[in-house]
Design a protein around this motif. Structure first.
Motif, PDB file in Angstrom:
ATOM      1  N   GLU A 223       1.097  -1.229   0.140  1.00 24.69           N
ATOM      2  CA  GLU A 223       0.067   0.197  -0.098  1.00 24.69           C
ATOM      3  C   GLU A 223       0.792   1.364   0.181  1.00 24.69           C
ATOM      4  OE1 GLU A 223      -3.766  -0.313   2.370  1.00 24.69           O
ATOM      5  OE2 GLU A 223      -2.365  -1.888   3.218  1.00 24.69           O
ATOM      6  N   LEU A 224       1.824   1.139   0.908  1.00 26.00           N
ATOM      7  CA  LEU A 224       2.840   2.393   0.736  1.00 26.00           C
ATOM      8  C   LEU A 224       3.456   2.574  -0.577  1.00 26.00           C
ATOM      9  CD1 LEU A 224       4.380   1.842   4.327  1.00 26.00           C
ATOM     10  CD2 LEU A 224       2.785   3.760   3.934  1.00 26.00           C
ATOM     11  N   ARG A 225       3.983   1.602  -1.295  1.00 26.31           N
ATOM     12  CA  ARG A 225       4.743   1.689  -2.333  1.00 26.31           C
ATOM     13  C   ARG A 225       3.571   2.197  -3.313  1.00 26.31           C
ATOM     14  NH1 ARG A 225       9.706  -0.068  -3.145  1.00 26.31           N
ATOM     15  NH2 ARG A 225      10.630  -1.636  -1.723  1.00 26.31           N
ATOM     16  N   ALA A 226       2.409   1.703  -3.430  1.00 22.53           N
ATOM     17  CA  ALA A 226       1.424   2.233  -4.271  1.00 22.53           C
ATOM     18  C   ALA A 226       1.134   3.936  -4.166  1.00 22.53           C
ATOM     19  CB  ALA A 226       0.125   1.410  -4.079  1.00 22.53           C
ATOM     20  N   LEU A 227       0.913   4.104  -2.913  1.00 22.32           N
ATOM     21  CA  LEU A 227       0.940   5.664  -2.611  1.00 22.32           C
ATOM     22  C   LEU A 227       2.118   6.634  -3.108  1.00 22.32           C
ATOM     23  CD1 LEU A 227      -0.814   5.345   0.969  1.00 22.32           C
ATOM     24  CD2 LEU A 227      -1.804   6.370  -1.153  1.00 22.32           C
ATOM     25  N   GLN A 228       3.237   5.969  -2.795  1.00 20.96           N
ATOM     26  CA  GLN A 228       4.553   6.531  -3.329  1.00 20.96           C
ATOM     27  C   GLN A 228       4.477   6.565  -4.748  1.00 20.96           C
ATOM     28  OE1 GLN A 228       8.313   4.707  -2.503  1.00 20.96           O
ATOM     29  NE2 GLN A 228       8.822   6.601  -1.216  1.00 20.96           N
ATOM     30  N   GLN A 229       4.084   5.682  -5.474  1.00 21.22           N
ATOM     31  CA  GLN A 229       4.229   5.848  -6.896  1.00 21.22           C
ATOM     32  C   GLN A 229       3.211   6.752  -7.527  1.00 21.22           C
ATOM     33  OE1 GLN A 229       3.480   1.617  -8.176  1.00 21.22           O
ATOM     34  NE2 GLN A 229       5.252   1.039  -7.666  1.00 21.22           N
ATOM     35  N   GLN A 230       2.268   7.046  -6.710  1.00 26.95           N
ATOM     36  CA  GLN A 230       1.493   8.446  -6.877  1.00 26.95           C
ATOM     37  C   GLN A 230       1.721   9.639  -6.521  1.00 26.95           C
ATOM     38  OE1 GLN A 230      -2.117   6.245  -5.367  1.00 26.95           O
ATOM     39  NE2 GLN A 230      -3.229   6.625  -7.404  1.00 26.95           N
ATOM     40  N   GLY A 231       3.115   9.672  -6.074  1.00 31.02           N
ATOM     41  CA  GLY A 231       3.651  10.998  -5.728  1.00 31.02           C
ATOM     42  C   GLY A 231       3.538  11.217  -4.236  1.00 31.02           C
ATOM     43  N   VAL A 232       3.117  10.464  -3.586  1.00 28.79           N
ATOM     44  CA  VAL A 232       3.036  10.700  -1.874  1.00 28.79           C
ATOM     45  C   VAL A 232       4.225  10.783  -1.289  1.00 28.79           C
ATOM     46  CG1 VAL A 232       2.010   9.995   0.246  1.00 28.79           C
ATOM     47  CG2 VAL A 232       0.401   9.752  -1.757  1.00 28.79           C
ATOM     48  N   LEU A 233       4.645  11.704  -0.483  1.00 31.73           N
ATOM     49  CA  LEU A 233       5.968  11.643   0.280  1.00 31.73           C
ATOM     50  C   LEU A 233       5.448  10.946   1.611  1.00 31.73           C
ATOM     51  CD1 LEU A 233       6.377  15.621  -0.247  1.00 31.73           C
ATOM     52  CD2 LEU A 233       7.354  13.719  -1.427  1.00 31.73           C
ATOM     53  N   LEU A 234       6.518  10.177   1.755  1.00 35.61           N
ATOM     54  CA  LEU A 234       6.288   9.202   3.144  1.00 35.61           C
ATOM     55  C   LEU A 234       7.399   9.812   4.203  1.00 35.61           C
ATOM     56  CD1 LEU A 234       5.815   5.688   1.360  1.00 35.61           C
ATOM     57  CD2 LEU A 234       4.137   7.378   2.059  1.00 35.61           C
ATOM     58  N   ALA A 235       7.044  10.417   5.107  1.00 30.51           N
ATOM     59  CA  ALA A 235       8.209  10.944   6.027  1.00 30.51           C
ATOM     60  C   ALA A 235       7.987  10.286   7.468  1.00 30.51           C
ATOM     61  CB  ALA A 235       7.838  12.408   6.040  1.00 30.51           C
ATOM     62  N   GLN A 236       9.068  10.009   7.954  1.00 31.30           N
ATOM     63  CA  GLN A 236       9.118   9.355   9.341  1.00 31.30           C
ATOM     64  C   GLN A 236      10.058  10.518  10.164  1.00 31.30           C
ATOM     65  OE1 GLN A 236       8.688   6.419  11.115  1.00 31.30           O
ATOM     66  NE2 GLN A 236       9.370   7.637  12.782  1.00 31.30           N
ATOM     67  N   CYS A 237       9.585  10.789  11.453  1.00 33.47           N
ATOM     68  CA  CYS A 237       9.916  11.278  12.591  1.00 33.47           C
ATOM     69  C   CYS A 237      11.302  10.946  12.947  1.00 33.47           C
ATOM     70  CB  CYS A 237       9.026  11.698  13.616  1.00 33.47           C
ATOM     71  SG  CYS A 237       9.546  12.523  14.856  1.00 33.47           S
TER      72      CYS A 237
END
Length: 155
Positions: A100-114
């Protein structure tokens, strides 16, 4: 002649009739409400995830997917997922969210960890997916994004 009691009863029944008629559906010749119109060229939203509750994690990912699929926002939406505290579970290799995360990232979503959470909880980057990004603090990222005009979403 009507008694006062009969007159009050008649007035009450008449008011009920008016209330019911005021709640009838919109006539077919009037358009139904379809929601807000997206007139801007670009929309940005940052999603906050600070819980390890699997239901909330799934809900957040689903909400992001749904926003990206909204026909009013197609090609106009930029999203970021900011994760801290218990929310870090979504980025753990041991959890089932990679696809799910990879699919979101492929749509341009930035994934940011604190990074602050990682330091406080002694979490190694090796425990997390290698394709995520890092920010010094999750709260700092939210503050900056909101001041930049990003909508803040906390499912």
């Amino acid at each position: 002649m009507l008694s006062l009691r009969s007159l009050l009863a008649l007035l009450f029944l008449t008011s009920l009739s008016l209330t019911v008629s005021a709640q009838t559906p919109t006539p077919p010749d009037k358009p139904a409400f379809v929601g807000a119109v997206a007139k801007k060229a670009r929309y940005r939203a940052v999603y906050q995830l600070d819980s390890d509750d699997p239901k909330l994690i799934k809900q957040t990912l689903r909400n992001m997917k749904n926003a990206l699929a909204d026909p009013r926002l197609l090609g106009k939406l930029q999203l970021e997922l900011v994760v801290f505290g218990g929310g870090t579970d979504v980025f753990r290799k041991s959890q089932p969210y990679e696809a799910e995360l990879r699919a979101l990232q492929q749509q341009g979503v930035l994934l940011a960890q604190c990074q602050n959470t990682m330091k406080e909880r002694q979490i190694s980057p090796d425990e997390l997916f290698p394709f995520i990004s890092y920010v010094p603090t999750g709260n700092g990222e939210l503050i900056i994004r909101q001041q930049q005009g990003w909508a803040l979403v906390h499912p």
